[in-house]
Design a protein around this motif. Sequence first.
Motif, PDB file in Angstrom:
ATOM      1  N   GLY A  65      41.992  26.681  39.726  1.00 16.30           N
ATOM      2  CA  GLY A  65      40.882  27.463  39.187  1.00 16.30           C
ATOM      3  C   GLY A  65      40.010  28.048  40.281  1.00 16.30           C
ATOM      4  N   VAL A  66      39.715  27.262  41.303  1.00 16.92           N
ATOM      5  CA  VAL A  66      38.915  27.752  42.429  1.00 16.92           C
ATOM      6  C   VAL A  66      39.621  28.922  43.104  1.00 16.92           C
ATOM      7  N   ALA A  67      40.894  28.749  43.409  1.00 15.74           N
ATOM      8  CA  ALA A  67      41.657  29.806  44.072  1.00 15.74           C
ATOM      9  C   ALA A  67      41.773  31.053  43.195  1.00 15.74           C
ATOM     10  N   ALA A  68      41.878  30.845  41.877  1.00 14.34           N
ATOM     11  CA  ALA A  68      42.004  31.967  40.951  1.00 14.34           C
ATOM     12  C   ALA A  68      40.726  32.805  40.920  1.00 14.34           C
ATOM     13  N   TYR A  69      39.589  32.154  40.813  1.00 17.14           N
ATOM     14  CA  TYR A  69      38.321  32.890  40.795  1.00 17.14           C
ATOM     15  C   TYR A  69      38.077  33.574  42.139  1.00 17.14           C
ATOM     16  N   ASN A  70      38.382  32.880  43.229  1.00 18.77           N
ATOM     17  CA  ASN A  70      38.203  33.493  44.546  1.00 18.77           C
ATOM     18  C   ASN A  70      39.055  34.746  44.695  1.00 18.77           C
ATOM     19  N   GLY A  71      40.286  34.681  44.207  1.00 19.35           N
ATOM     20  CA  GLY A  71      41.188  35.811  44.334  1.00 19.35           C
ATOM     21  C   GLY A  71      40.871  36.952  43.387  1.00 19.35           C
ATOM     22  N   ALA A  72      40.294  36.624  42.217  1.00 19.52           N
ATOM     23  CA  ALA A  72      40.004  37.655  41.217  1.00 19.52           C
ATOM     24  C   ALA A  72      38.715  38.398  41.505  1.00 19.52           C
ATOM     25  N   GLY A  73      37.863  37.833  42.359  1.00 17.24           N
ATOM     26  CA  GLY A  73      36.577  38.465  42.632  1.00 17.24           C
ATOM     27  C   GLY A  73      36.706  39.901  43.091  1.00 17.24           C
ATOM     28  N   GLN A  74      37.695  40.185  43.914  1.00 17.53           N
ATOM     29  CA  GLN A  74      37.879  41.534  44.456  1.00 17.53           C
ATOM     30  C   GLN A  74      38.302  42.538  43.396  1.00 17.53           C
ATOM     31  N   LEU A  75      38.739  42.047  42.241  1.00 14.72           N
ATOM     32  CA  LEU A  75      39.197  42.935  41.178  1.00 14.72           C
ATOM     33  C   LEU A  75      38.082  43.308  40.204  1.00 14.72           C
ATOM     34  N   ILE A  76      36.942  42.627  40.295  1.00 18.02           N
ATOM     35  CA  ILE A  76      35.835  42.840  39.360  1.00 18.02           C
ATOM     36  C   ILE A  76      34.950  43.989  39.838  1.00 18.02           C
ATOM     37  N   ALA A  88      41.102  26.674  58.592  1.00 20.42           N
ATOM     38  CA  ALA A  88      40.470  26.318  59.864  1.00 20.42           C
ATOM     39  C   ALA A  88      39.124  26.996  60.065  1.00 20.42           C
ATOM     40  N   LYS A  89      38.878  28.073  59.330  1.00 20.62           N
ATOM     41  CA  LYS A  89      37.602  28.779  59.427  1.00 20.62           C
ATOM     42  C   LYS A  89      36.573  28.243  58.433  1.00 20.62           C
ATOM     43  N   GLY A  90      36.960  27.211  57.688  1.00 22.18           N
ATOM     44  CA  GLY A  90      36.061  26.650  56.689  1.00 22.18           C
ATOM     45  C   GLY A  90      36.006  27.444  55.406  1.00 22.18           C
ATOM     46  N   LEU A  91      37.027  28.256  55.154  1.00 23.13           N
ATOM     47  CA  LEU A  91      37.072  29.094  53.952  1.00 23.13           C
ATOM     48  C   LEU A  91      38.066  28.535  52.944  1.00 23.13           C
ATOM     49  N   ASP A  92      37.688  28.597  51.681  1.00 20.62           N
ATOM     50  CA  ASP A  92      38.559  28.106  50.616  1.00 20.62           C
ATOM     51  C   ASP A  92      39.662  29.107  50.334  1.00 20.62           C
ATOM     52  N   GLY A  93      40.732  28.630  49.703  1.00 20.22           N
ATOM     53  CA  GLY A  93      41.865  29.476  49.386  1.00 20.22           C
ATOM     54  C   GLY A  93      41.554  30.472  48.286  1.00 20.22           C
ATOM     55  N   ALA A  94      42.304  31.568  48.262  1.00 19.32           N
ATOM     56  CA  ALA A  94      42.171  32.596  47.230  1.00 19.32           C
ATOM     57  C   ALA A  94      43.560  33.060  46.834  1.00 19.32           C
ATOM     58  N   LEU A  95      43.819  33.107  45.533  1.00 18.08           N
ATOM     59  CA  LEU A  95      45.116  33.533  45.028  1.00 18.08           C
ATOM     60  C   LEU A  95      44.933  34.654  44.013  1.00 18.08           C
ATOM     61  N   LEU A  96      45.818  35.635  44.050  1.00 19.44           N
ATOM     62  CA  LEU A  96      45.810  36.717  43.082  1.00 19.44           C
ATOM     63  C   LEU A  96      46.427  36.247  41.761  1.00 19.44           C
ATOM     64  N   PRO A  97      46.147  36.957  40.663  1.00 20.76           N
ATOM     65  CA  PRO A  97      46.748  36.580  39.382  1.00 20.76           C
ATOM     66  C   PRO A  97      48.262  36.426  39.446  1.00 20.76           C
ATOM     67  N   PRO A 120      53.263  33.481  25.192  1.00 19.33           N
ATOM     68  CA  PRO A 120      53.572  34.469  26.230  1.00 19.33           C
ATOM     69  C   PRO A 120      52.338  35.331  26.515  1.00 19.33           C
ATOM     70  N   VAL A 121      51.966  35.440  27.768  1.00 20.35           N
ATOM     71  CA  VAL A 121      50.816  36.233  28.171  1.00 20.35           C
ATOM     72  C   VAL A 121      51.273  37.276  29.174  1.00 20.35           C
ATOM     73  N   THR A 122      50.862  38.536  28.968  1.00 19.32           N
ATOM     74  CA  THR A 122      51.244  39.601  29.888  1.00 19.32           C
ATOM     75  C   THR A 122      50.013  40.225  30.520  1.00 19.32           C
ATOM     76  N   ALA A 123      50.151  40.613  31.782  1.00 18.74           N
ATOM     77  CA  ALA A 123      49.088  41.291  32.518  1.00 18.74           C
ATOM     78  C   ALA A 123      49.672  42.574  33.059  1.00 18.74           C
ATOM     79  N   ALA A 124      49.383  43.692  32.410  1.00 17.55           N
ATOM     80  CA  ALA A 124      50.027  44.961  32.762  1.00 17.55           C
ATOM     81  C   ALA A 124      49.528  45.544  34.054  1.00 17.55           C
ATOM     82  N   SER A 125      48.301  45.224  34.465  1.00 15.80           N
ATOM     83  CA  SER A 125      47.757  45.916  35.637  1.00 15.80           C
ATOM     84  C   SER A 125      47.046  45.018  36.635  1.00 15.80           C
ATOM     85  N   LEU A 126      46.960  43.722  36.359  1.00 13.32           N
ATOM     86  CA  LEU A 126      46.312  42.843  37.338  1.00 13.32           C
ATOM     87  C   LEU A 126      47.250  42.594  38.501  1.00 13.32           C
ATOM     88  N   ALA A 127      46.693  42.490  39.710  1.00 16.55           N
ATOM     89  CA  ALA A 127      47.519  42.293  40.901  1.00 16.55           C
ATOM     90  C   ALA A 127      48.163  40.928  40.898  1.00 16.55           C
TER      91      ALA A 127
END
Length: 218
Positions: free
Chosen positions: A135-146, A188-197, A211-218
């Motif tokens: 969940g942490v990585a998901a929110y971190n990665g999705a921030g750039q899409l908002i 090593a830089k003290g930054l948490d992980g970030a993952l795209l959808p 079944p869940v589809t995401a037509a345009s999310l990265a």
Amino acid sequence: MDMQTKASRRHILKWSGVGAGIMVAGSLLPNFGISTALGAELGDGDVGVLNYAYALEQLEAAFYIQVLETPFSSMQPNDHVILSSIRDHEIAHRDFLKKALGRHAIGGLEVDFSAVDFGSRASVLGTAEVFENLGVAAYNGAGQLIKNVDYLAAAGSIVSIEARHAAAISDLLRPYSAQSVGRGHVDAKGLDGALLPSQVLPKAAPFIKTPVTAASLA
């Protein structure tokens, strides 16, 4: 237009309880969240990101509800207090996102926790740790899409709570351990992980039947 050309118009990230992969099909679905008998389409833009978060919060809320409804036999008072608080937070996150999405919200997702032994403390807490760090990585990665700054601020508030959950679960599993401060998830830089959808959804796949589809999310 030949069939090959039609097929190339859409690449859908598909995840379900039996796995994940890229599915090529017909034309794009409308750009808002919808649910059908066949599954749910997250939509695109901010709606798609919010539905993405809403799907993950549905999963987490359902998990903790089950944990407290069928507690493992060795559950200690401290376990119960912490897991109950996390359950309440996840329900609040789920309901907040559903309200924010309004008519664009996907429907309720059917979950599959058959891989979890709810009678085992190790299985429950191990699964909880996976969910919280994902969940942490998901929110971190999705921030750039908002795009909407209000939604971005809300996501930032939620991800900080998910991080608190991850730390609490880690401490339950490994009390007084250095691993409780994010080892394996902080670089090593003290930054948490970030993952795209596209990286998160396959990891959540084994726990989702719908079944869940995401037509345009990265």
